[in-house]
Design a protein around this motif. Structure first.
Motif: not given
Length: 1134
Positions: A1001-1017
Motif C-alpha cells: 500500500a505504500s509503494w510509489n511509481g518508482s518502486v512499481l517500476q523497479e519490481i517489474g513482474t513481482i507486482a504480478g504476485g
C-alpha cells in the motif's frame, strides 16, 4: 519553402505604406516591375527570387513600396491587402509540403532566379535576412527545408536538371554534395545516375566522386554499379582513348585512386589488363593502404587478381612493407609455398582487419589456420602468442588451455586489442593472466581490455572497493557494459558495502549505472543534474532521481541530460507553465525514444491544452481516435511526415488505433489514396512498415516500390502477409529470378527468403556466395526455412571431400569447420548421423558456433552433447569454459548429467540461466548443483549470485525464497523483476519485496517500476487498494502476470488509468473476466483518453471525467482553395 514568405513580409510592409488611389503609377526598376507582375500572375516563387536579387544591389525605401502599391492599383488588381496576404501565406506554406509542385516551379525559373535560389540556400552565410524592419531567421528556415526529405529530393533533382547550365560545375557539385550529405534519404537511384553529367573534369569530378565514395554504404548495389559505370565513362572520356587498344586499360594509378571503393566493380579482365607500371605506382601512393582497407565487399577472385598484378609489377609480396600496403587484399593471400614464419606472422598481424569483410569468413579462418601452422614452425605457441594477432581467436580451448600464464602475461598487449572472442576463450585467458595473484590487482585488470569480461565474478568481488572504483573509471570502463549482469553486480555490491559509494556513483557511466538498485540510490546523497549526463537510467531510477533533483534544479537542467526524461511524470508535465512547457518540449521531442506511451500521451494532452493550434501533428496519434478527424487538408502532409519520423508503436500501441491511423493516412495521400512515386515514399518514412497487405498489393506503384525497398528492409516486424505482397511486387518489378543480377539479389536482400525453393535454387547456383551472405542475415529457421535449406544443399553439392571411411561413419560426410561457419543457422539441416561423425578438432573449434543455432531438434542436441562427452571426457572433468561453450546444446543435459557437472562458479550459472527452455526439473538440478558445489545455502547467497541464477530462481520454493537475505534481495530486485515465474513464486517474491520497500500500500511509481513482474504476485485486496494514478507505473510485463481472477478486482477508474502501453498488454483471459464498465474503461486507456483533470489527479475524487475534442465543423478559412480549420494553424519557422 519557408523562405518564400519573404513576399508575405513585403506585403506587411506595404500595409504600412501611405498609398493613395489617385497617385499616378511611376516607373518601377525593371526587375522589381517583373517581380510585381509575377505576384499578379501568381508566380510567387519567381517573384520572391527576383525581389531577393533586386535587394542584393538596391536598398528598400518607403517610396519604393509606395510605387509598388500604386502599380497594383493602376493595374486594377482585385486583391485587398488582407486577402492577398492570406492567399500568399497559405500558398507558400502549402508549397513546403508539396515538393512535386515545388519541383515544377523550380524547373520554370529562369537562369538568374535559379542562381539566386542556390545562392541563398547553399552559399549565404547570413543567419538572418532583413527587409526594412522585417527580419527573417534564415538559419531556422534552411534547417526546416533540409529536414524535409521531399524538399531535399526536389533540390537534388532540380540541381541536376538546371545547375550545370547556370553555374560552374564546381559550384553545382558543391550543392549536390550538401544536399546528399544532409539528407537522411539517399536519392541516388540507377535512373538518376543516368542524369549525371558525363563531361565533368578536374576538381568537380573528383569532388563528386568523393561524395559518392562517402555514401557507398548507404547506396543500393544496383546504384553502386551504376555510379561505377558513370565514373568509368567520365574517366574514359578524360583519357585519350586513341592511345589504347584491346590489350591496354583505361585504369591508371590515378583512376584507381579516384574510383576508391568502386574499384571492386572492375571486371576480372579489366584488372588483369592494368599496366604493371600503373599498379606499381598505385600501390606506392601514400593513401593506397587506406583505400584498400575499405574494399569490404571485394570478392576472392578480384582480390587475387589484384594480388597477381601487384606481384607481377615487381613488389616483393613477402616483404613486410608490401604486406602492410595490401589492406584487405591480405585476407585472400594464397602464396603459401616455402613461406617462412616471419612472413606468416606479418600477414596474421595485418589480417586483424579481415573481420570487416562482407562474407568469406570461413575462407579467412582457413587462411589464418594455415598461416598459424607456418608461424609456429620450430616454435611453441607460448613463444609466439604475442605475434599472432587475432588468429588467436581461432585457437581451440585445448590450445588455449596449454598456454602458460607467463606467455599470456607477455602477450597481453596484443590480446587486449583483439575482438571476436568467445566467452569460453576469455574465461581461459583471463584465468591464466591473473592466476599468479590471489586477488587481481587494479594494474593487471586495467591491462586486460576486452579480456576483463572473463574475470570471474568472485575474483572481481574479492578486489578492494578502492581498486574497483579505479576500474570503473579507468581504461577498462568501455568494456564494463559487456560484463555479465552477475559480474556487474559483484563490482557494485563491493563498492556499495564500502561506505564510499556516494563518491563512486558519479564515476559509474553508461549502461553500467542501470545495475545500481533503487534502494542503493536511496541511501546516497550529493546528486546533481550534470552528474546524470553520461549515464543510462532504468525508469525506476529516473522517476526517483527526477523527483529528487526537481527540488533544486530547473526542468531545463534536468531534461537536457537526456535520460532523466524517463522520470518525468504527468504531474510534472501538468505543473509546467505554458511558456516553460513550450520551451522545454524540444527536449522531449529529441528523446522521444526514451519516453513511454503514457508519457507521450501526457505530452499530447498538455500540448492540446496550452497550444492546440501548434501541436506537433504526430502527437494527435496519442490522443483519442476522434482527434484524428482534424487531420485533413493542409494538416495531412505534416501529420504523415511527422509520424514517418517516429515509431507508431511508441505513440500508441493499440492495434485498433493504428488501423484507424493507417486509414487516415490512406485518405490523406494525394494520388487517390495510393503511393505513386518516391515522393510518397519519402513522406511515409517509417510508416511504410505498417501498410496493410491489401494496400501494398493494390496501392503501391512499381516506381514507388523501387524506392521503398531500402526502407522496407529496415522494418522489424513485417507480417507474413505483408512480406508475401512485397514478394509479388518485387517479382513484378524485377521479373523472374532467373534473370536477376548479383546486384538485384543483394538489393532484395532478406526478402529473397520469400521466394520458392525452385527460384532460390536458381539464385544459389548463379550467386552461391551472395545467397550465403544473405542467408546469414535472415534470422531463425522459422522465418526462412526454404532459403536455409537451399543454402545447405548448395554447399553440400559443392563439397568434393570424400565420405568418411570409419566403421561407425562409413559413407557419411561429416561437417567441416569451414562449412559450419558458412552455414550459421542453416546447420540445422545436418542429420543426427552427420553431427555424430564430426571429428574432435572440428567440434572443439566449432562448438560455440553450433551452440548458437536455435533450430536444432532434441535428437540433434543430444548427438552434439554426446560428441562433447566424447571429445572432453567424463562430465566431472568438464571445466566451466566447456559448459559455457555449449550454448543451446546444454539443454540436452539430463538431471543426472547436470548433477555430475562442476557448477561452483556463478559465471557458469549466469550463462546457463540465459537459456529459456529449461524444464523445472533441469532448473532445480542446476540450482542444487550450484549450491552444493559452491558450498552455499540459499541464505548465504549474495546479490550477484541471485542475479547470476536469473530464470533459475523460478525453481525456488516458498521456504527457500523467504530465506534469501533482505539486503541481497534488495540489490537484485530489479533483475528478479524481469523474470517470468509462476504466480506462487511471484507471490513469495512480493512478500520479500515488502521487506525491502514496505507494505504494498505504500509503494510509489518508482518502486512499481523497479519490481517489474513481482507486482504480478499482488493479491486482490492489495491490487484494489492502489491509487488509480499509480496504474501507469506497473511495468507492462507485470500486467500480463496478474492472474485474470485477480485482475478483475481492478475498478473501472484504475483500468482507465492504466495508460496505453499497459492497456495493450491485457491478455484475452484477463479481458474475459471484466464486466462492461471495466471493458469500457480499458478501451479508454487504449485510446489515450484523459480520465481526470489536472486538479483531481492527485486528489481523492473517483469521478471519471473523460475529455473529448472540440466539436467538428469548426470554422475554416480558405485561400487559393486550401481549407484550414481554425483549431489549427501550421506553425512553421518563418
Amino acid at each position: 519553402m519557408p523562405g518564400l514568405l519573404k513576399i508575405y513580409f513585403l506585403l506587411l510592409i506595404m500595409n504600412h505604406a501611405e498609398i493613395t488611389h489617385s497617385q499616378n503609377p511611376e516607373d518601377l526598376p525593371p526587375l522589381l516591375h517583373k517581380a510585381v507582375e509575377e505576384v499578379i500572375t501568381g508566380k510567387y516563387l519567381n517573384a520572391l527570387l527576383d525581389i531577393l536579387h533586386f535587394q542584393s544591389a538596391n536598398v528598400w525605401t518607403a517610396d519604393m513600396l509606395t510605387k509598388v502599391m500604386a502599380y497594383f492599383h493602376a493595374q486594377e488588381v482585385p486583391f485587398t491587402l488582407s486577402s492577398l496576404q492570406m492567399s500568399i501565406k497559405s500558398y507558400l506554406k502549402n508549397l513546403l509540403y508539396q515538393p512535386r509542385q515545388l519541383l515544377s516551379e523550380f524547373q520554370q525559373l529562369d537562369q538568374q532566379q535559379f542562381q539566386t535560389a542556390m545562392k541563398y540556400l547553399f552559399n549565404s552565410r547570413k543567419d538572418h535576412l532583413e527587409m526594412g524592419s522585417i527580419v527573417l531567421d534564415w538559419d531556422k528556415t534552411r534547417e526546416r527545408i533540409f529536414q524535409s526529405p521531399g524538399v531535399n529530393r526536389t533540390l537534388f533533382l532540380v540541381t541536376l536538371d538546371k545547375c550545370f547550365l547556370a553555374l560552374s560545375a564546381l559550384d553545382c557539385v558543391d550543392i549536390l554534395s550538401q544536399v546528399l550529405r544532409v539528407s537522411t534519404v539517399n536519392y541516388l537511384q540507377p535512373d538518376i545516375v543516368g542524369s549525371l553529367p558525363n563531361v565533368l573534369q578536374g576538381d568537380a569530378f573528383r569532388n563528386l566522386s568523393t561524395v559518392f565514395k562517402d555514401l557507398y554504404d548507404k547506396t543500393s548495389a544496383n546504384t553502386q554499379r551504376a555510379l561505377y559505370g558513370w565514373m568509368k565513362q567520365v574517366l574514359q572520356n578524360s583519357s585519350n582513348m586513341t592511345e589504347f587498344n584491346e590489350s591496354t586499360s583505361w585504369v591508371s594509378a590515378e583512376n584507381l585512386r579516384i574510383l576508391g571503393r568502386y574499384m571492386v566493380h572492375l571486371s576480372l579482365e579489366e584488372i588483369l589488363r592494368i599496366s604493371l607500371n600503373e599498379i606499381r605506382l598505385f600501390i606506392s601512393f601514400d593513401n593506397a593502404t587506406k583505400q584498400l582497407d575499405t574494399v569490404y565487399d571485394i570478392t576472392p577472385e578480384l582480390a587475387q587478381a589484384f594480388l597477381e598484378r601487384i606481384n607481377s609489377s615487381g613488389f616483393d609480396m613477402r616483404n613486410t612493407s608490401t604486406i602492410y600496403r595490401l589492406g584487405l587484399l591480405v585476407c585472400f593471400y594464397d602464396d603459401m609455398e616455402q613461406m617462412d614464419a616471419a612472413v606468416a606472422r606479418a600477414l596474421l598481424h595485418q589480417m586483424i582487419k579481415c573481420n570487416q569483410l562482407r562474407g568469406y569468413q570461413a575462407e579467412v579462418q582457413k587462411l589464418k589456420s594455415q598461416l598459424l601452422s607456418i608461424a609456429m614452425q620450430n616454435q611453441t605457441l607460448n613463444d609466439i602468442l604475442g605475434s599472432l594477432s587475432d588468429a588467436v581467436v581461432g585457437l581451440t580451448s585445448s590450445q588455449l588451455e596449454s598456454l602458460s600464464p607467463e606467455a599470456v602475461h607477455n602477450a597481453i598487449a596484443t590480446l587486449n586489442q583483439v575482438s571476436g572472442w568467445a566467452k569460453s576463450q576469455v574465461m581461459i585467458l583471463s584465468s591464466k593472466y591473473i592466476s599468479s595473484e590471489k586477488v587481481p590487482s587494479f594494474y593487471n585488470v586495467s591491462q586486460m581490455g576486452a579480456l576483463v569480461t572473463g574475470v570471474s565474478t568472485q575474483s572481481l568481488y574479492s578486489m578492494s572497493p578502492k581498486e574497483l572504483s579505479q576500474v570503473i573509471r579507468g581504461t577498462t570502463s568501455p568494456y564494463l557494459s559487456d560484463l555479465l549482469p552477475a559480474q556487474q553486480q559483484g563490482i557494485l555490491r563491493k563498492i556499495a558495502a564500502s561506505g564510499d559509494f556516494s563518491s563512486s556513483v558519479k564515476d559509474i557511466q553508461g549502461a553500467f549505472f542501470k545495475e545500481i538498485s533503487l534502494s542503493d540510490l536511496w541511501k546516497q546523497t550529493g546528486y546533481n543534474s550534470s552528474m546524470m549526463r553520461e549515464k543510462e537510467l532504468r525508469r525506476s531510477q529516473a522517476l526517483y532521481l527526477y523527483e529528487l533533483l526537481s527540488k533544486k534544479s530547473s526542468p531545463v537542467d534536468l531534461l537536457s541530460t537526456g535520460q532523466l526524461v524517463k522520470g518525468v511524470t504527468c504531474r510534472h508535465i501538468e505543473s509546467m507553465g505554458t511558456d516553460l512547457f513550450l520551451n522545454t518540449y524540444k527536449f522531449f521531442e529529441k528523446n522521444l525514444h526514451l519516453l513511454s506511451s503514457y508519457q507521450v500521451n501526457c505530452l499530447a494532452w498538455k500540448f492540446w491544452k496550452v497550444s492546440n493550434a501548434s501541436i506537433p501533428p504526430f502527437l494527435l496519434l496519442a490522443l483519442p481516435t476522434e482527434y484524428l478527424a482534424y487531420v485533413s487538408g493542409p494538416l495531412c502532409v505534416p501529420f504523415i511526415e511527422s509520424l514517418g519520423k517516429t515509431e507508431m508503436q511508441l505513440l500508441n500501441p493499440s492495434l485498433h488505433k493504428r488501423n484507424t491511423v493507417l486509414q487516415r493516412i490512406q485518405e490523406c495521400l494525394v494520388c487517390n489514396g495510393s503511393i505513386a512515386d518516391e515522393y510518397d515514399v519519402d513522406l511515409l518514412g517509417n510508416l511504410i512498415c505498417h501498410l496493410p497487405p491489401a494496400f501494398l498489393h493494390g496501392k503501391v506503384s512499381l516506381k514507388a516500390m523501387a524506392s521503398a525497398l531500402q526502407q522496407l528492409k529496415l522494418c522489424q516486424q513485417l507480417s507474413h502477409q505483408q512480406k508475401t505482397e512485397i514478394k509479388y511486387k518485387l517479382l513484378e518489378l524485377h521479373g523472374s529470378p532467373s534473370n536477376w543480377t548479383v546486384e538485384t539479389s543483394l538489393d532484395i536482400g532478406p526478402f529473397i527468403a520469400l521466394l520458392s525453393k525452385g527460384e532460390l535454387s536458381i539464385l544459389a547456383e548463379k550467386f552461391p556466395d551472395t545467397i550465403l551472405q544473405i542467408a546469414k542475415t535472415v534470422g531463425p529457421i522459422s522465418s526462412a526455412e526454404e532459403l536455409l535449406s537451399t543454402v545447405f544443399e548448395s554447399l553440400s553439392t559443392a563439397n568434393t571431400e570424400p565420405p568418411l571411411t570409419r566403421p561407425d561413419c562409413l559413407g557419411t560426410r561429416a561437417p567441416s569447420s569451414a562449412e559450419i561457419i558458412k552455414l550459421a543457422e542453416a546447420n540445422v539441416f545436418w542429420s543426427v548421423q552427420e553431427l555424430q561423425c564430426i571429428d574432435a578438432e572440428t567440434f572443439d573449434k566449432s562448438v560455440e558456433l553450433l551452440g548458437t543455432v536455435t533450430g536444432f531438434n532434441s535428437s540433434q542436441l543430444i548427438a552434439l552433447k554426446e560428441k562433447a562427452k566424447e571429445v572432453w571426457g567424463l562430465l566431472p572433468e568438464w571445466k566451466s569454459y566447456h559448459i559455457v561453450s555449449l550454448g543451446h546444446i546444454a539443454l540436452a543435459l539430463t538431471e543426472h548429467e547436470i548433477e555430475e557437472l562442476d557448477l561452483h562458479s556463478v559465471d557458469t550459472i549466469s550463462v546457463l540461466s540465459q537459456q529459456t527452455e529449461w524444464t523445472l526439473t533441469q532448473a532445480r538440478s542446476i540450482l542444487q548443483g550450484f549450491l552444493e558445489d559452491s558450498g552455499q545455502t540459499i541464505s548465504t547467497l549474495k546479490s550477484f549470485d541471485l542475479v547470476g541464477l536469473g530464470a533459475l530462481l523460478c525453481a525456488l520454493n516458498s521456504t527457500e525464497i523467504t530465506s534469501i537475505k533482505t539486503a541481497e534481495f534488495s540489490a537484485a530486485v530489479a533483475r528478479i523483476g524481469l523474470l517470468v515465474c509462476s504466480t506462487p513464486v511471484l507471490r513469495q517474491f512480493k512478500v520479500m519485496t515488502e521487506s525491502v520497500f514496505g507494505a504494498a500500500a505504500s509503494w510509489n511509481g518508482s518502486v512499481l517500476q523497479e519490481i517489474g513482474t513481482i507486482a504480478g504476485g499482488l493479491n486482490e485486496d492489495e491490487l484494489k487498494a492502489f491509487d488509480k494514478n499509480l496504474m501507469p507505473y506497473f511495468q507492462p510485463i507485470a500486467i500480463r502476470r496478474i492472474p485474470p481472477e485477480i485482475f478483475q478486482a481492478l475498478s473501472p477508474e484504475q483500468i482507465a488509468n492504466l495508460g496505453p502501453e499497459n492497456a495493450a498488454m491485457v491478455t484475452r483471459p484477463q479481458r474475459e473476466h471484466l464486466n462492461a464498465a471495466q471493458l469500457q474503461s480499458l478501451q479508454l486507456a487504449l485510446d489515450g483518453a484523459r480520465t481526470s483533470t489536472p486538479e483531481t489527479q492527485n486528489g481523492a475524487s473517483t469521478t471519471q471525467e473523460v475529455q473529448t475534442p472540440a466539436p467538428n465543423g469548426a470554422p475554416c478559412l480558405s485561400g487559393l482553395g486550401i481549407g484550414l480549420c481554425a483549431v489549427f494553424t501550421l506553425h512553421l519557422p518563418f
